[in-house]
Design an enzyme around this catalytic site. Sequence first.
Site: not given
Ligand code: MG
Length: 443
Positions: A95, A236, A238, A240
């Site tokens: 992340s 960020d 990844d 999400d």
């Molecule tokens: Mg994330």
Amino acid sequence: MQRLFGTNGVRGVTNESMTVELAVKLGKAVGSYVQGNIALATDTRTSSGMLKNAVTAGLLSTGCNVYDAGVAPSPALQYYVKRSEADAGVIITASHNPPEFNGIKVVDADGTELPREKEEKIEELYFSGRFQLADWKEIGTLYDVEVLDLYMDGILSQVNVERIRERRYRVVLDCGNGAACVIMPYILSQMAEVVTLNAQPDGTFPGRNSEPTEDNIRDLMRTVKAIGADLGIAYDGDADRAIFVDGEGSYVYGDRSLAIVAGYMVERHGGTVVTPVSTSSCVEEYVRKKGGNVVYTRVGAPIVARKMIEIGALFGGEENGGLIFSNHQYCRDAGMASAAMLEVMAAKERTLSELVKEVPSYALVKTKVRCEKKDIIERLKEKIQEGRCDYTDGIKVYTEDGWVLMRPSGTEPILRIYAEGKSEKEAQQLISRYRSLVEEELK
Ligand code: MG
């Protein structure tokens, strides 16, 4: 029992605690548990290929078939898992952590992060080594799979693309050299004119750190202002979570963007918004004004998502830019959050800075103290006499000036203290008062 999964999967520094050996073994444990088809994606970290191949080997050894989606945002893989025949998903990502970290996250057949009970079953297999290894004739098969088009179509079907296009917005995307690079510019350019920053996948993160904090995205803030864009969006690692910058180049805090989208969802569809107890009161106040109500949960996106499923809530999210839209899928989704923000601006014919001004303003201060005492919350419960207390996660005390939340970390021996007041000064006063109360109890 030993614990492997933290609040967001298994994380560690590459070739230190996050090793090939761990990944193979975790692959075997997940495969032994799932016994089915598993979709897999990575973010752009330098160790993603290494860990992906190790996890894949473990999964295949248990007879699971693996569907490799390559580099993709977590929510894109989660959407594929939800919509396809996949029985589970594995995402190789850390992340927003620094580049030397990586992690392995497991998602359930519905695309939502595994509930704790299922993680415990996988941990049990991992630590006991009782794997279901397949006979040579039943070793799993490895396939490539394309998940990005499905994801893009899913998001575009949730918003009024025509109405957004008519507004002729100019949007700057800061992909942070992460998983956002492979799809966010394509999704957003269906709705607006797009300018990109840090849009080449690169696991050394040459452009900025992958946490979209105000300090990390100054280039984006400057660019939005310099080229007269209507909106800036930073992702960020990844993808999400999405953080927004308004047309004046100002950073919009995640609690305020959460409030704006929550208010719009409630105005349109009515109902309940789900968010953790650590979220600013600006969200509840704004949502109530729009005729909705708020249900609080313990801290953690998967917990918010599962609560939304349980009570049939339409929208939920966290103050870090993680928004969850149940009509789309039950997990944080930065692509969906981006489209939704454009939708709100277009529907209301307002700029983001105008929308931000509608949201009540509070100051939130956070601190933490080292705490080895397991019964600290019980002790504090007895000691605290003032205000209304809520025990959803640790103790939240509503005082006359605001609120204070004290909760133990799930992974480290620390107690986190959050305080919110109408002003920075009030919040600081609350935090120092409660910090000394906690320290007194720890003596
Ligand atoms: Mg994330």
